[in-house]
Design a protein around this motif. Structure first.
Motif, PDB file in Angstrom:
ATOM      1  N   ASP A 218       1.134  -1.590   0.105  1.00  0.00           N
ATOM      2  CA  ASP A 218       0.306   0.240   0.210  1.00  0.00           C
ATOM      3  C   ASP A 218       0.563   1.242  -0.028  1.00  0.00           C
ATOM      4  O   ASP A 218       1.463   1.325   1.065  1.00  0.00           O
ATOM      5  N   ALA A 221       0.349   4.287   3.063  1.00  0.00           N
ATOM      6  CA  ALA A 221       0.709   2.959   4.193  1.00  0.00           C
ATOM      7  C   ALA A 221       2.020   3.028   4.562  1.00  0.00           C
ATOM      8  O   ALA A 221       2.460   3.751   5.103  1.00  0.00           O
ATOM      9  N   ALA A 269       1.280  -6.421   8.524  1.00  0.00           N
ATOM     10  CA  ALA A 269       0.666  -6.573   7.199  1.00  0.00           C
ATOM     11  C   ALA A 269      -0.023  -4.739   6.925  1.00  0.00           C
ATOM     12  O   ALA A 269      -1.004  -4.636   6.364  1.00  0.00           O
ATOM     13  N   ALA A 270      -0.045  -3.731   7.465  1.00  0.00           N
ATOM     14  CA  ALA A 270      -0.442  -2.670   7.449  1.00  0.00           C
ATOM     15  C   ALA A 270      -0.042  -1.609   6.413  1.00  0.00           C
ATOM     16  O   ALA A 270      -0.684  -0.457   5.855  1.00  0.00           O
ATOM     17  N   THR A 272       0.510  -3.652   3.848  1.00  0.00           N
ATOM     18  CA  THR A 272       0.108  -4.382   2.658  1.00  0.00           C
ATOM     19  C   THR A 272      -1.286  -4.352   1.644  1.00  0.00           C
ATOM     20  O   THR A 272      -1.996  -3.426   2.811  1.00  0.00           O
ATOM     21  N   LYS A 273      -1.773  -3.845   0.518  1.00  0.00           N
ATOM     22  CA  LYS A 273      -2.839  -3.971   0.198  1.00  0.00           C
ATOM     23  C   LYS A 273      -4.217  -4.571   1.013  1.00  0.00           C
ATOM     24  O   LYS A 273      -4.840  -3.920   1.326  1.00  0.00           O
ATOM     25  N   LYS A 275      -3.814  -6.352   3.584  1.00  0.00           N
ATOM     26  CA  LYS A 275      -3.253  -6.095   5.086  1.00  0.00           C
ATOM     27  C   LYS A 275      -3.559  -7.681   5.544  1.00  0.00           C
ATOM     28  O   LYS A 275      -3.596  -8.206   6.585  1.00  0.00           O
ATOM     29  N   THR A 276      -2.359  -8.313   4.963  1.00  0.00           N
ATOM     30  CA  THR A 276      -1.762  -9.476   5.006  1.00  0.00           C
ATOM     31  C   THR A 276      -0.472  -9.357   4.954  1.00  0.00           C
ATOM     32  O   THR A 276       0.838  -9.327   4.154  1.00  0.00           O
TER      33      THR A 276
END
Length: 302
Positions: A218, A221, A269-270, A272-273, A275-276
């Protein structure tokens, strides 16, 4: 992973003097912004942030999951015997030195690489091919040498004449950090960091610089996360350091990247698109070993 066989005319690696990366907690120049060519790659400790970029060139595909910079690949099996010297005035205890070298030698299960501890005076240890520092305050640092965290020059770059008397690898406070990670129930930090940096010494580069992994991130992020201390990066810094993939035409690589490779970083996770989390590698995987064996095959006994 991927492998490099030939360079583009614009590659920073074509230049003849070593790169001058800045400190881990500040901006590091892009390879194409430097007037020098030695590549240094860094890795954080216990999941901390990292700072690394590399531009490689290759267009062949292998069936194992690791990347090698062929331009910095060691040409003969004899070149794969590395003496290791801990060059700080107060090096770690001998048993810890031996332990670190033991982890470096995990690559020898797959290829003819070997790492041998060199002891003696600082002058003796400075003659080692792999010169290791554990201290960010080492008197051997040049002003433009990267400090903090963990890093290594890549492949044949460690033999560059401008690096004589300089560290080729940093394992910042690895003994204390590894003990702390052990107490916290975290994965073996010696294996995660030392095997990764030894992989760079062999010429292996980063799996997470592949477009397939960067596409999972992301961007907003990442911009927000890396704008904070200790990195304090601008959006352009984040683009340069993390979000710009190695061009597909520059790599010899597998059909798909391996997020568990020892040469792949972890991403929370925060970031990545989906959230993994991208867990990254904590040990040399079977695919890593197979690729190392392909690039550096062991001699067949007569």
């Amino acid at each position: 992973m991927a492998s490099r066989t030939e360079e583009s005319s614009e590659s920073a690696e074509e230049r003849t003097s070593p790169a001058s990366p800045d400190e881990h907690h500040s901006k590091r120049p892009r390879d194409d912004e430097s007037d020098e060519s030695v590549t240094v790659l860094e890795r954080g400790t216990c999941g901390t942030d990292f700072l690394e970029r590399l531009v490689d060139v290759d267009d062949e595909v292998n069936e194992a999951s690791l990347a090698i910079d062929i331009g910095k690949k060691w040409p003969t099996e004899q070149d794969l015997h590395f003496t290791v010297g801990f060059i700080d005035p107060s090096p770690p205890a001998l048993d810890k030195q031996k332990l670190i070298v033991e982890y470096m030698n995990k690559w020898s299960a797959y290829c003819p690489a070997s790492f041998e501890l060199l002891q003696g005076t600082i002058a003796d240890r400075m003659k080692a091919r792999v010169r290791v520092t554990l201290s960010p305050k080492s008197p051997h640092w040049k002003a433009n040498t990267p400090r903090l965290s963990n890093w290594s020059y890549v492949g044949t770059d460690i033999s560059h004449p401008t690096l004589v008397g300089q560290p080729t690898m940093a394992l910042e406070n690895i003994v204390a950090v590894a003990e702390q990670c052990k107490l916290q129930g975290l994965p073996d930090e010696y294996e995660r960091v030392v095997c990764h940096e030894a992989g760079h010494t062999l010429g292996f580069v980063h799996e997470h610089s592949r477009k397939e992994i960067i596409d999972l991130l992301d961007k907003n992020a990442c911009y927000a996360h890396y704008a904070k201390p200790p990195n304090n990066w601008s959006p352009k810094d984040v683009d340069d350091q993390i979000l710009t993939p190695l061009p597909a035409t520059s790599l010899r690589y597998t059909a798909s990247p391996d997020p568990q490779s020892i040469m792949c970083y972890d991403f929370d996770a925060a970031l990545t698109k989906s959230k993994t989390a991208i867990l990254g590698g904590h040990t040399i995987t079977k695919l890593d070993g197979e690729f190392a064996a392909t690039e550096y095959p062991k001699s067949t006994p007569p």
